[in-house]
Design a protein around this motif. Structure first.
Motif, PDB file in Angstrom:
ATOM      1  N   GLN A  69      -6.274  -9.345   2.939  1.00 34.47           N
ATOM      2  CA  GLN A  69      -5.866 -10.530   2.181  1.00 34.47           C
ATOM      3  C   GLN A  69      -6.245 -10.402   0.705  1.00 34.47           C
ATOM      4  O   GLN A  69      -5.756 -11.156  -0.123  1.00 34.47           O
ATOM      5  CB  GLN A  69      -6.510 -11.788   2.785  1.00 34.47           C
ATOM      6  CG  GLN A  69      -6.267 -11.969   4.276  1.00 34.47           C
ATOM      7  CD  GLN A  69      -4.792 -11.896   4.666  1.00 34.47           C
ATOM      8  OE1 GLN A  69      -3.937 -12.446   3.996  1.00 34.47           O
ATOM      9  NE2 GLN A  69      -4.509 -11.190   5.756  1.00 34.47           N
ATOM     10  N   THR A  70      -7.125  -9.452   0.382  1.00 33.07           N
ATOM     11  CA  THR A  70      -7.529  -9.248  -1.012  1.00 33.07           C
ATOM     12  C   THR A  70      -6.605  -8.215  -1.651  1.00 33.07           C
ATOM     13  O   THR A  70      -5.975  -7.403  -0.972  1.00 33.07           O
ATOM     14  CB  THR A  70      -8.978  -8.737  -1.099  1.00 33.07           C
ATOM     15  OG1 THR A  70      -9.049  -7.430  -0.540  1.00 33.07           O
ATOM     16  CG2 THR A  70      -9.945  -9.676  -0.382  1.00 33.07           C
ATOM     17  N   GLU A  71      -6.566  -8.264  -2.985  1.00 33.03           N
ATOM     18  CA  GLU A  71      -5.704  -7.331  -3.713  1.00 33.03           C
ATOM     19  C   GLU A  71      -6.175  -5.885  -3.521  1.00 33.03           C
ATOM     20  O   GLU A  71      -5.368  -4.990  -3.252  1.00 33.03           O
ATOM     21  CB  GLU A  71      -5.694  -7.682  -5.201  1.00 33.03           C
ATOM     22  CG  GLU A  71      -4.675  -6.899  -5.991  1.00 33.03           C
ATOM     23  CD  GLU A  71      -4.618  -7.340  -7.440  1.00 33.03           C
ATOM     24  OE1 GLU A  71      -4.480  -6.443  -8.280  1.00 33.03           O
ATOM     25  OE2 GLU A  71      -4.712  -8.553  -7.704  1.00 33.03           O
ATOM     26  N   SER A  72      -7.474  -5.654  -3.638  1.00 33.91           N
ATOM     27  CA  SER A  72      -7.985  -4.296  -3.474  1.00 33.91           C
ATOM     28  C   SER A  72      -7.814  -3.832  -2.023  1.00 33.91           C
ATOM     29  O   SER A  72      -7.574  -2.642  -1.771  1.00 33.91           O
ATOM     30  CB  SER A  72      -9.456  -4.205  -3.891  1.00 33.91           C
ATOM     31  OG  SER A  72     -10.245  -5.084  -3.132  1.00 33.91           O
ATOM     32  N   GLY A  73      -7.926  -4.739  -1.067  1.00 35.54           N
ATOM     33  CA  GLY A  73      -7.722  -4.405   0.339  1.00 35.54           C
ATOM     34  C   GLY A  73      -6.288  -3.989   0.600  1.00 35.54           C
ATOM     35  O   GLY A  73      -6.027  -3.061   1.371  1.00 35.54           O
ATOM     36  N   GLN A  74      -5.343  -4.663  -0.054  1.00 31.35           N
ATOM     37  CA  GLN A  74      -3.939  -4.308   0.124  1.00 31.35           C
ATOM     38  C   GLN A  74      -3.625  -2.941  -0.474  1.00 31.35           C
ATOM     39  O   GLN A  74      -2.853  -2.171   0.098  1.00 31.35           O
ATOM     40  CB  GLN A  74      -3.058  -5.386  -0.498  1.00 31.35           C
ATOM     41  CG  GLN A  74      -3.084  -6.687   0.292  1.00 31.35           C
ATOM     42  CD  GLN A  74      -2.289  -7.793  -0.381  1.00 31.35           C
ATOM     43  OE1 GLN A  74      -1.763  -7.625  -1.477  1.00 31.35           O
ATOM     44  NE2 GLN A  74      -2.191  -8.929   0.293  1.00 31.35           N
ATOM     45  N   VAL A  75      -4.243  -2.640  -1.619  1.00 32.51           N
ATOM     46  CA  VAL A  75      -4.051  -1.326  -2.238  1.00 32.51           C
ATOM     47  C   VAL A  75      -4.635  -0.245  -1.328  1.00 32.51           C
ATOM     48  O   VAL A  75      -3.985   0.781  -1.047  1.00 32.51           O
ATOM     49  CB  VAL A  75      -4.704  -1.270  -3.640  1.00 32.51           C
ATOM     50  CG1 VAL A  75      -4.710   0.161  -4.180  1.00 32.51           C
ATOM     51  CG2 VAL A  75      -3.980  -2.197  -4.594  1.00 32.51           C
ATOM     52  N   LEU A  76      -5.843  -0.486  -0.831  1.00 34.53           N
ATOM     53  CA  LEU A  76      -6.478   0.461   0.086  1.00 34.53           C
ATOM     54  C   LEU A  76      -5.621   0.652   1.325  1.00 34.53           C
ATOM     55  O   LEU A  76      -5.423   1.774   1.796  1.00 34.53           O
ATOM     56  CB  LEU A  76      -7.882  -0.033   0.476  1.00 34.53           C
ATOM     57  CG  LEU A  76      -8.628   0.803   1.501  1.00 34.53           C
ATOM     58  CD1 LEU A  76      -8.918   2.195   0.954  1.00 34.53           C
ATOM     59  CD2 LEU A  76      -9.919   0.109   1.908  1.00 34.53           C
ATOM     60  N   TRP A  77      -5.087  -0.443   1.845  1.00 41.23           N
ATOM     61  CA  TRP A  77      -4.268  -0.372   3.047  1.00 41.23           C
ATOM     62  C   TRP A  77      -3.005   0.461   2.818  1.00 41.23           C
ATOM     63  O   TRP A  77      -2.575   1.201   3.701  1.00 41.23           O
ATOM     64  CB  TRP A  77      -3.908  -1.766   3.543  1.00 41.23           C
ATOM     65  CG  TRP A  77      -3.238  -1.710   4.879  1.00 41.23           C
ATOM     66  CD1 TRP A  77      -1.931  -1.912   5.155  1.00 41.23           C
ATOM     67  CD2 TRP A  77      -3.852  -1.353   6.116  1.00 41.23           C
ATOM     68  NE1 TRP A  77      -1.683  -1.718   6.491  1.00 41.23           N
ATOM     69  CE2 TRP A  77      -2.859  -1.376   7.106  1.00 41.23           C
ATOM     70  CE3 TRP A  77      -5.144  -1.018   6.489  1.00 41.23           C
ATOM     71  CZ2 TRP A  77      -3.105  -1.087   8.433  1.00 41.23           C
ATOM     72  CZ3 TRP A  77      -5.397  -0.737   7.815  1.00 41.23           C
ATOM     73  CH2 TRP A  77      -4.378  -0.781   8.767  1.00 41.23           C
ATOM     74  N   LYS A  78      -2.435   0.384   1.640  1.00 40.07           N
ATOM     75  CA  LYS A  78      -1.245   1.178   1.326  1.00 40.07           C
ATOM     76  C   LYS A  78      -1.556   2.676   1.379  1.00 40.07           C
ATOM     77  O   LYS A  78      -0.769   3.468   1.902  1.00 40.07           O
ATOM     78  CB  LYS A  78      -0.689   0.797  -0.051  1.00 40.07           C
ATOM     79  CG  LYS A  78       0.012  -0.544  -0.061  1.00 40.07           C
ATOM     80  CD  LYS A  78       0.518  -0.894  -1.440  1.00 40.07           C
ATOM     81  CE  LYS A  78       1.113  -2.293  -1.422  1.00 40.07           C
ATOM     82  NZ  LYS A  78       1.550  -2.723  -2.753  1.00 40.07           N
ATOM     83  N   TYR A  79      -2.731   3.054   0.854  1.00 40.34           N
ATOM     84  CA  TYR A  79      -3.131   4.463   0.902  1.00 40.34           C
ATOM     85  C   TYR A  79      -3.375   4.912   2.339  1.00 40.34           C
ATOM     86  O   TYR A  79      -2.968   6.011   2.739  1.00 40.34           O
ATOM     87  CB  TYR A  79      -4.384   4.711   0.047  1.00 40.34           C
ATOM     88  CG  TYR A  79      -4.099   4.729  -1.430  1.00 40.34           C
ATOM     89  CD1 TYR A  79      -3.336   5.741  -1.995  1.00 40.34           C
ATOM     90  CD2 TYR A  79      -4.592   3.731  -2.261  1.00 40.34           C
ATOM     91  CE1 TYR A  79      -3.063   5.766  -3.361  1.00 40.34           C
ATOM     92  CE2 TYR A  79      -4.329   3.735  -3.625  1.00 40.34           C
ATOM     93  CZ  TYR A  79      -3.565   4.758  -4.171  1.00 40.34           C
ATOM     94  OH  TYR A  79      -3.302   4.778  -5.509  1.00 40.34           O
ATOM     95  N   ILE A  80      -4.046   4.062   3.109  1.00 37.18           N
ATOM     96  CA  ILE A  80      -4.320   4.404   4.511  1.00 37.18           C
ATOM     97  C   ILE A  80      -3.014   4.522   5.291  1.00 37.18           C
ATOM     98  O   ILE A  80      -2.832   5.447   6.080  1.00 37.18           O
ATOM     99  CB  ILE A  80      -5.263   3.355   5.153  1.00 37.18           C
ATOM    100  CG1 ILE A  80      -6.658   3.457   4.517  1.00 37.18           C
ATOM    101  CG2 ILE A  80      -5.353   3.548   6.660  1.00 37.18           C
ATOM    102  CD1 ILE A  80      -7.611   2.352   4.941  1.00 37.18           C
ATOM    103  N   ALA A  81      -2.097   3.593   5.036  1.00 35.57           N
ATOM    104  CA  ALA A  81      -0.806   3.629   5.729  1.00 35.57           C
ATOM    105  C   ALA A  81      -0.007   4.878   5.347  1.00 35.57           C
ATOM    106  O   ALA A  81       0.641   5.493   6.194  1.00 35.57           O
ATOM    107  CB  ALA A  81      -0.011   2.370   5.419  1.00 35.57           C
TER     108      ALA A  81
END
Length: 175
Positions: free
Chosen positions: A59-71
């Protein structure tokens, strides 16, 4: 070292070789299994139905960026995984490890018999012939074509500590 030219050293060399191969293939199997698990976990975590996609971190901006890299990493892993053929490598390493364990056991029986009989008997030589046939089939069908030389060197040192030359019985006579 007592009589380093005695033919019994063929048995002891084979024993050390079998032990080294048991250690090597067990180590390689463990590594390939860990690699396979890591890839499977990465793919499972990033699956759209994964519970992780709903975590507060996303739900956080940095979490979404991290999630994109993991995905992205998971997508690459999903494409590369079949090319790595890890399940086939695991199966092959398991079969080879099993073969070397059986060889090690067989040769250990010869070593014990030499010690208990106090001689390198005809029966021991016959048992050695059978063990060498087993070794041939293992050597002719390796689980991997490229071996990890650093791992082999490390394990070779371990085997030499476990089975020092002085620990082997060299009979004075043959049967």
């Amino acid at each position: 070292m007592a009589n380093s030219h005695h033919p019994v050293w063929i048995v002891y060399d084979l024993y050390k070789t079998a032990r080294l191969n048991v250690k090597y293939h067990a180590a390689r199997l463990g590594q390939v299994e860990r690699d396979n698990f890591a890839i499977e976990l990465l793919i499972a975590i990033t699956a759209p139905t994964s519970a992780i996609t709903g975590l507060w971190l996303l739900q956080t901006e940095s979490g979404q960026v991290l999630w994109k890299y993991i995905a992205a990493l998971a997508a690459i892993a999903a494409v590369v995984k079949p090319l790595l053929r890890l399940p086939q490598k695991i199966k092959s390493l398991e079969q080879t490890l099993s073969g070397y364990r059986a060889l090690e056991y067989d040769v250990e029986q010869i070593v014990n018999r030499i010690k208990s009989e106090g001689a390198y008997s005809r029966a021991c030589r016959s048992m050695l012939d059978e063990a060498q046939k087993k070794k041939k089939s293992l050597v002719c069908n390796p689980a991997e074509n490229n071996q990890n030389k650093k791992l082999i060197e490390r394990l070779y040192s371990e085997v030499n500590q476990e089975l020092p030359m002085e620990s082997f019985y060299v009979p004075e006579k043959d049967e």
